[in-house]
Enzyme design. Structure first.
Site, PDB file in Angstrom:
ATOM      1  N   SER A 107      57.558  27.409  53.681  1.00 58.07           N
ATOM      2  CA  SER A 107      57.390  27.466  52.217  1.00 58.07           C
ATOM      3  C   SER A 107      58.542  26.753  51.517  1.00 58.07           C
ATOM      4  CB  SER A 107      57.352  28.929  51.774  1.00 58.07           C
ATOM      5  OG  SER A 107      57.491  29.027  50.378  1.00 58.07           O
ATOM      6  N   THR A 157      50.496  22.806  47.497  1.00 60.44           N
ATOM      7  CA  THR A 157      49.753  23.957  46.978  1.00 60.44           C
ATOM      8  C   THR A 157      49.193  23.602  45.602  1.00 60.44           C
ATOM      9  OG1 THR A 157      51.100  25.452  48.273  1.00 60.44           O
ATOM     10  CG2 THR A 157      49.944  26.416  46.394  1.00 60.44           C
TER      11      THR A 157
HETATM   12  C1  FNR Z   1      51.906  33.578  50.421  1.00 60.17           C
HETATM   13  N1  FNR Z   1      51.265  32.353  50.269  1.00 60.17           N
HETATM   14  C2  FNR Z   1      52.003  31.248  49.895  1.00 60.17           C
HETATM   15  N2  FNR Z   1      51.386  30.041  49.760  1.00 60.17           N
HETATM   16  C3  FNR Z   1      52.095  28.948  49.419  1.00 60.17           C
HETATM   17  O1  FNR Z   1      51.515  27.874  49.298  1.00 60.17           O
HETATM   18  N3  FNR Z   1      53.452  29.025  49.242  1.00 60.17           N
HETATM   19  C4  FNR Z   1      54.138  30.191  49.362  1.00 60.17           C
HETATM   20  O2  FNR Z   1      55.353  30.237  49.201  1.00 60.17           O
HETATM   21  C5  FNR Z   1      53.395  31.360  49.676  1.00 60.17           C
HETATM   22  N4  FNR Z   1      54.010  32.562  49.776  1.00 60.17           N
HETATM   23  C6  FNR Z   1      53.283  33.680  50.154  1.00 60.17           C
HETATM   24  C7  FNR Z   1      53.948  34.890  50.317  1.00 60.17           C
HETATM   25  C8  FNR Z   1      53.243  36.002  50.772  1.00 60.17           C
HETATM   26  C9  FNR Z   1      53.957  37.287  50.956  1.00 60.17           C
HETATM   27  C10 FNR Z   1      51.868  35.898  51.059  1.00 60.17           C
HETATM   28  C11 FNR Z   1      51.087  37.078  51.592  1.00 60.17           C
HETATM   29  C12 FNR Z   1      51.210  34.699  50.880  1.00 60.17           C
HETATM   30  C13 FNR Z   1      49.848  32.208  50.634  1.00 60.17           C
HETATM   31  C14 FNR Z   1      49.728  31.904  52.121  1.00 60.17           C
HETATM   32  O3  FNR Z   1      50.165  30.592  52.387  1.00 60.17           O
HETATM   33  C15 FNR Z   1      48.289  31.995  52.624  1.00 60.17           C
HETATM   34  O4  FNR Z   1      47.449  31.212  51.835  1.00 60.17           O
HETATM   35  C16 FNR Z   1      47.761  33.440  52.684  1.00 60.17           C
HETATM   36  O5  FNR Z   1      48.772  34.340  53.054  1.00 60.17           O
HETATM   37  C17 FNR Z   1      46.595  33.529  53.666  1.00 60.17           C
HETATM   38  O6  FNR Z   1      46.027  34.800  53.659  1.00 60.17           O
HETATM   39  P1  FNR Z   1      46.390  35.953  54.728  1.00 60.17           P
HETATM   40  O7  FNR Z   1      46.426  35.336  56.099  1.00 60.17           O
HETATM   41  O8  FNR Z   1      47.717  36.510  54.304  1.00 60.17           O
HETATM   42  O9  FNR Z   1      45.276  36.919  54.541  1.00 60.17           O
END
Ligand code: FNR
Length: 366
Positions: A107, A157
């Site tokens: 990230s 993203t």
């Molecule tokens: C995320 N996600 C996310 N996406 C992104 O593009 N940049 C980020 O910094 C983050 N940070 C983040 C933190 C936390 C705690 C979560 C749960 C999610 C989204 C992540 O990349 C992804 O799309 C989802 O987590 C997928 O779903 P599941 O596997 O958690 O159900």
């Protein structure tokens, strides 16, 4: 480690161990969390249709993603601030991905820097997730650093003009613990997230610094500064997937950000068929994340046209339970379940997982 038989076991152990503010931040979805539950339920509504007596002699889970070989079609999605889960944070997750031969996505708002992760896992197949800051020089710098550090792709993203409303974070006035910082930055960009005032400190940070005015032109700009392939992360509509393809993206990641952005959007597996149909004529790969916790989920997504899937929270649960070893455990649980699914369904390799292997439950009750 033997006591963890499922990803759910790791989740339960992680939720019991993490401090409340961190637990809430990791597990929450947007507002009423309807879509959060749907991400799981939509997988359960699909049925696998096994073929019998096909002469199984084993199985092969390996595949190729953007030209690189991976041991299985399961990668790690970017999740922010992993040192809240374990002192080694992102470096441990990346090492786990390296050991297991899967993709690790870092990230932008990580608590280990691009360079630290590259050093910890030099041979991992690493992607960098990008948020575009108002200040394009900051953004450009991140991309160039990732490229220089050996990252192989940029996952941009595209679903975050604002940060979603997560009620628990607002109630908890979520901020990053003081001993941690956003490691890709210096000065106020690295520690601004410590001060919350009203509501979620993360929302304040994001809504002040990320550029909400982005358009598809940004892909052209990104392509002018990097040779790395660009993945549009956060696509939920066929027409947007086609736009991403026309703008020059190498892949689209069907994602609703783990149901953290807008409640009421569809489960990702529900929109997958629309997306794969929309980009059929283009040379782009399609991936999916959101609610994947089992090997059968992986199988269903592949049957509906995904080239691979990613997991977000499951990696955090493994990390919180046992650092690198915990993330490897999570990957191996899913790997084993996927291997079993391949063989019992009568398909020994990934290309054999055709559309007819899965049907929606509604088609059985007609
Ligand atoms: C995320 N996600 C996310 N996406 C992104 O593009 N940049 C980020 O910094 C983050 N940070 C983040 C933190 C936390 C705690 C979560 C749960 C999610 C989204 C992540 O990349 C992804 O799309 C989802 O987590 C997928 O779903 P599941 O596997 O958690 O159900």
């Amino acid at each position: 480690m033997e006591k963890y038989i499922s990803v759910k076991d790791l989740e339960d152990a992680a939720l019991a161990a993490l401090p409340k503010t961190v637990r809430d931040y990791y597990k929450s979805g947007a507002t009423d969390e309807y879509t959060l539950a749907e991400n799981r339920r939509a997988f359960q509504r699909l049925r696998i249709r096994p073929k019998c007596l096909v002469g199984i002699k084993g199985c092969d889970t390996s595949t190729t993603i953007l030209g690189d070989k991976v041991s299985m079609p399961v990668g790690i999605s970017p999740t922010a601030m992993q040192r809240m889960a374990h002192p080694d944070g992102e470096t441990a997750t990346a090492r786990a991905a390296q050991a297991e031969g899967v993709i690790y996505t870092l990230s932008t708002i990580s608590t280990s820097s691009i360079e630290e992760v590259a050093q910890a896992a030099p041979n991992a197949l690493k992607w960098f997730q990008l948020y575009i800051y108002n200040d394009r020089e900051i953004t450009r710098n991140l991309v160039l650093r990732a490229e220089r550090a050996g990252f192989k792709a940029i996952a941009l993203t595209v679903d975050t003009p604002l940060f979603g409303l997560r009620r628990a974070d607002i109630r908890n006035k979520f901020t990053l613990p003081k001993h941690l910082k956003l490691a890709n930055f210096e000065g106020h960009l690295s520690d601004k997230i410590h001060s919350s005032g009203e509501g979620s400190g993360l929302s304040h940070y994001v809504n002040n610094l990320f550029d909400p005015s982005l358009t598809w032109d940004e892909i052209r700009w990104l392509k002018s500064i990097t040779k790395l392939p660009i993945i549009a992360k956060g696509i939920l509509r066929g027409d947007d997937a086609a736009r991403a393809a026309r703008a020059g993206c190498a892949a689209v990641l069907v994602s609703n950000h783990g149901a953290r952005q807008l409640d009421g959007v569809p489960a990702t597996i529900e929109v997958l068929p629309e997306i794969t149909a929309a980009v059929e004529q283009y040379n782009v790969e399609v991936y999916l994340d959101g609610g994947v916790t089992t090997g059968t989920d992986v199988y269903k997504a592949l049957a509906l046209g995904a080239k691979m899937v990613f997991v977000g929270r499951p990696a955090l649960w493994g990390l919180a339970v046992a650092g690198q070893e915990g993330v490897q455990k999570m990957l191996n649980i899913i790997r084993k379940e996927f291997e079993y699914t391949l063989q019992i369904a009568g398909t020994q390799t990934i290309p054999e997982i055709t559309k007819d292997m899965v049907r929606h439950e509604a088609t059985y009750s007609r």
